[in-house]
Each structure stands twice: as structure tokens, then as C-alpha cells.
Write a protein that holds these residues in place. Structure first.
Motif, PDB file in Angstrom:
ATOM      1  N   ILE A 139      -4.523   4.186   1.918  1.00  0.00           N
ATOM      2  CA  ILE A 139      -5.883   3.703   2.170  1.00  0.00           C
ATOM      3  C   ILE A 139      -6.582   4.504   3.279  1.00  0.00           C
ATOM      4  O   ILE A 139      -7.634   5.098   3.034  1.00  0.00           O
TER       5      ILE A 139
ATOM      6  N   GLU B  28      -3.479   1.682  -4.417  1.00  0.00           N
ATOM      7  CA  GLU B  28      -2.949   1.295  -3.104  1.00  0.00           C
ATOM      8  C   GLU B  28      -3.430  -0.098  -2.696  1.00  0.00           C
ATOM      9  O   GLU B  28      -2.638  -0.940  -2.265  1.00  0.00           O
TER      10      GLU B  28
ATOM     11  N   LEU C 215      -7.019   5.074  -4.431  1.00  0.00           N
ATOM     12  CA  LEU C 215      -7.391   3.980  -3.537  1.00  0.00           C
ATOM     13  C   LEU C 215      -7.165   2.626  -4.225  1.00  0.00           C
ATOM     14  O   LEU C 215      -6.614   1.699  -3.633  1.00  0.00           O
TER      15      LEU C 215
ATOM     16  N   GLY D 138     -12.318  10.513   0.408  1.00  0.00           N
ATOM     17  CA  GLY D 138     -11.954  10.746  -0.985  1.00  0.00           C
ATOM     18  C   GLY D 138     -11.925  12.196  -1.398  1.00  0.00           C
ATOM     19  O   GLY D 138     -12.095  12.507  -2.574  1.00  0.00           O
TER      20      GLY D 138
ATOM     21  N   TYR E 270      -7.312   8.179   2.597  1.00  0.00           N
ATOM     22  CA  TYR E 270      -8.367   8.301   1.581  1.00  0.00           C
ATOM     23  C   TYR E 270      -9.737   8.073   2.202  1.00  0.00           C
ATOM     24  O   TYR E 270     -10.681   8.839   1.994  1.00  0.00           O
ATOM     25  N   LEU E 271      -9.834   7.003   3.021  1.00  0.00           N
ATOM     26  CA  LEU E 271     -11.128   6.670   3.634  1.00  0.00           C
ATOM     27  C   LEU E 271     -11.519   7.727   4.668  1.00  0.00           C
ATOM     28  O   LEU E 271     -12.673   8.157   4.732  1.00  0.00           O
TER      29      LEU E 271
ATOM     30  N   THR F  22       0.837  -1.207   0.000  1.00  0.00           N
ATOM     31  CA  THR F  22       0.000   0.000   0.000  1.00  0.00           C
ATOM     32  C   THR F  22       0.874   1.261   0.000  1.00  0.00           C
ATOM     33  O   THR F  22       0.572   2.232  -0.689  1.00  0.00           O
TER      34      THR F  22
END
Ligand SMILES: [Zn+2]
Length: 311
Positions: free
Chosen positions: A52, A77, A74, A60, A55-56, A12
Motif C-alpha cells: 500500500i 493488497e 493496490l 502508482g 504504491y501511494l 497486505t
């Protein structure tokens, strides 16, 4: 499972790095300098760069201008996490960690077997590097039908150097092992040919990979000349050389055949579906990447299977 998880995490982190390198290759920007938001140009902080999770957590969107960040980030990764996780898991289950054997720690075995760990780790690094470069070229070729020299040329050089280092360490390992026992010392030159014969066997795959890389590049180059540059470009030549160096003989040739097959099948499907007309070019790079990954993970089994068919 520990190795699989470590691989996933490594993947990732590599994934976010790869995405930046692919984007900067396409926009012709410098590889140096920190990451920033493409819309508001705000420099990203370390807490924005967790693969990850960032982003979460930010759902986003950019923390500063709230503009949407593409789902690609995402996907790259997660995709890299899965690939490297699988690689680490597969490699570690093939490898016997003799060093963790208590008995061997008190015997001579220990001094010999601790050579095995660096070889294992270097080969893991070699394969991780291979996947990372393939991923960058997959992204650039898929997006803009472009395989950047800025990635392929340094990668070819790094691949050769890594291959050479692994070969030299394997030879040193053999020499050191033989030196440990009276019987082993009998096998060293000038008393015996055993050592030199094995040096040749260890070095052969490395020189084979240089040859097969050159052969694939030459083959692609002649295809370009024959077809007058339709369907394949100079980027494919360098990607072919890179795959040859990293996979070696005969795996790289199998990867090539797999790529031509999958490429041809998808072209036919696209023509039937009316998405593409005959003679329209689709990038060949992604198929080379796909074929290479299959051979990286299951190459030994595929070659054995093929040999059992012909033998
Ligand atoms: Zn922004």
C-alpha cells in the motif's frame, strides 16, 4: 482491535506476495527470484515493496521507469488486508485468552492452557493459508480462466499436513489435560474408554474433510465427463478437492451450493443485460472462492440455521 490491525498488516504483506504468485502462474515464470518491474525489469528494492505505502508514495508509478503500475496491486493488497484483518478479529473474539488470567498462572490451569495458544495460532494459520490460496486462484481464474496446478497441488498437500498437525496437537492437549489430575488419569486407557472416544471425535473432522474433498473432486470430474468438458476444467476438480479439505464436512458442501446459486444468478443477470449469450462460459472458480469465504467466516451460523429449518 489489536488482532484486527495485526491481521490487516499481515494481509497486505500477503497481498503483494499473492499478486506476484498469481502473475507468475499466468506467465509460467518461476516462483523463485525477487520482484521486478514488468516494463523496465529493474529489480525492486525492499523500500519499493511496502504494501500500500509504496504504491501511494510512488503514485502508482515505477520508481525507475515511471511507467504506471496497475491499480490491481493496490486493490489486492487492500482486499487481502481487509479479509485477513476480519479473520483475525473474528477468531480472536471467539477465543478466550485464559493464559492472561492472573489466577490461572499460579494454578495448574497455566500448564494446561498454554496448549490452547498453539492450537489457536495454528488454526489461524490454517485459515489465513486458505484465504491466500483462494485469492491467488480467484485472480488467475478471473483473468485467464486458469487454475494452475502449481498452486492447487502443493496447497492440497499443505492443507492435509496442517490439518493433521492440528488434529494431533488437539489429541496431545486432551491427553496432557487428563494426565494432570487423579480423576483425569482414571479416564485414560486401559481403565476407561473416555480418552479413545474423544480421540475419535477429534480425528473425525479431519477424515471427514479428506472424504468430502475426494467426493467434490469426483463430482466435478463426473460433471466434466457428462458435459464433455464444457464449463468446467481439471483446475476446478483440484480447487474442489482443496476446498473440501480446508472447509470439511458439511461446510464444503454448503460452499458448493452457494457457488452454484451465485454463479447461476450472475449468469442469468449477464444474459438479461446482454453481456453474455446462453451457453457462453464464465469461470466457475471465482464463485467457488466466494462460497468458500462465506462458509469460512459464517459457516457455523449457516449450518445451524439450515439445521433449524429442517429440524
Ligand atoms: Zn519500471
Amino acid at each position: 482491535m489489536i488482532w484486527g490491525s495485526a491481521g490487516f498488516l499481515t494481509g497486505t504483506v500477503l497481498g503483494s506476495f499473492i499478486k506476484v504468485l498469481a502473475d507468475r502462474s499466468l506467465s509460467n515464470k518461476s516462483f523463485r527470484g525477487r520482484s521486478y518491474c514488468p516494463s523496465c525489469r529493474a529489480g525492486l528494492r525492499w523500500y519499493d515493496l511496502f504494501p500500500i505505502f509504496s504504491y501511494l508514495y510512488l503514485r502508482g508509478r515505477c520508481r525507475y521507469c515511471k511507467k504506471k503500475i496497475g491499480i490491481e496491486y493496490l486493490l489486492v493488497e487492500v482486499g487481502m488486508g481487509l479479509l485477513i484483518g476480519f479473520l483475525f478479529w473474528q477468531q480472536s473474539s471467539d477465543f478466550q485468552f485464559t493464559i492472561f488470567n492472573i489466577q490461572s498462572i499460579f494454578s495448574l490451569q497455566f500448564s494446561i492452557s498454554h496448549f490452547k495458544i498453539p492450537i489457536f495460532l495454528l488454526e489461524l494459520l490454517f485459515k489465513t493459508f486458505f484465504i491466500a490460496v483462494l485469492a491467488i486462484l480467484f485472480l488467475t481464474d478471473l483473468k485467464k480462466m486458469f487454475i494452475p496446478d502449481r498452486i492447487t497441488i502443493p496447497s492440497i498437500l499443505i492443507g492435509i499436513v496442517l490439518g493433521l498437525i492440528i488434529t494431533v496437537i488437539k489429541i496431545a492437549y486432551l491427553y496432557y489435560t487428563l494426565l494432570q489430575t487423579p480423576l483425569g488419569r482414571q479416564l485414560l486407557p486401559p481403565k476407561n474408554e473416555y480418552f479413545m472416544r474423544h480421540v475419535y471425535l477429534i480425528a473425525e473432522p479431519f477424515f471427514g474433510s479428506l472424504l468430502v474433498g475426494t467426493a467434490i473432486a469426483g463430482f466435478f470430474l463426473s460433471l466434466i465427463i457428462i458435459t464433455r468438458g464444457k464449463g468446467m476444467g481439471g483446475g476446478d476438480v483440484k480447487l474442489g478437492a482443496f476446498i473440501g479439505i480446508m472447509l470439511g464436512f458439511p461446510q464444503a458442501l454448503f460452499a458448493l451450493i452457494l457457488s452454484f446459486l451465485t454463479g447461476a444468478i450472475l449468469s442469468v443477470v449477464l444474459i438479461i443485460l446482454g453481456k453474455k449469450s446462453f451457453g457462453q462460459t464464465i469461470p466457475f472458480g471465482p464463485f467457488l472462492v466466494l462460497g468458500s469465504l462465506i462458509m469460512l467466516f459464517w459457516g457455523a451460523q449457516i449450518v445451524d440455521w439450515y439445521l433449524s429449518l429442517s429440524g
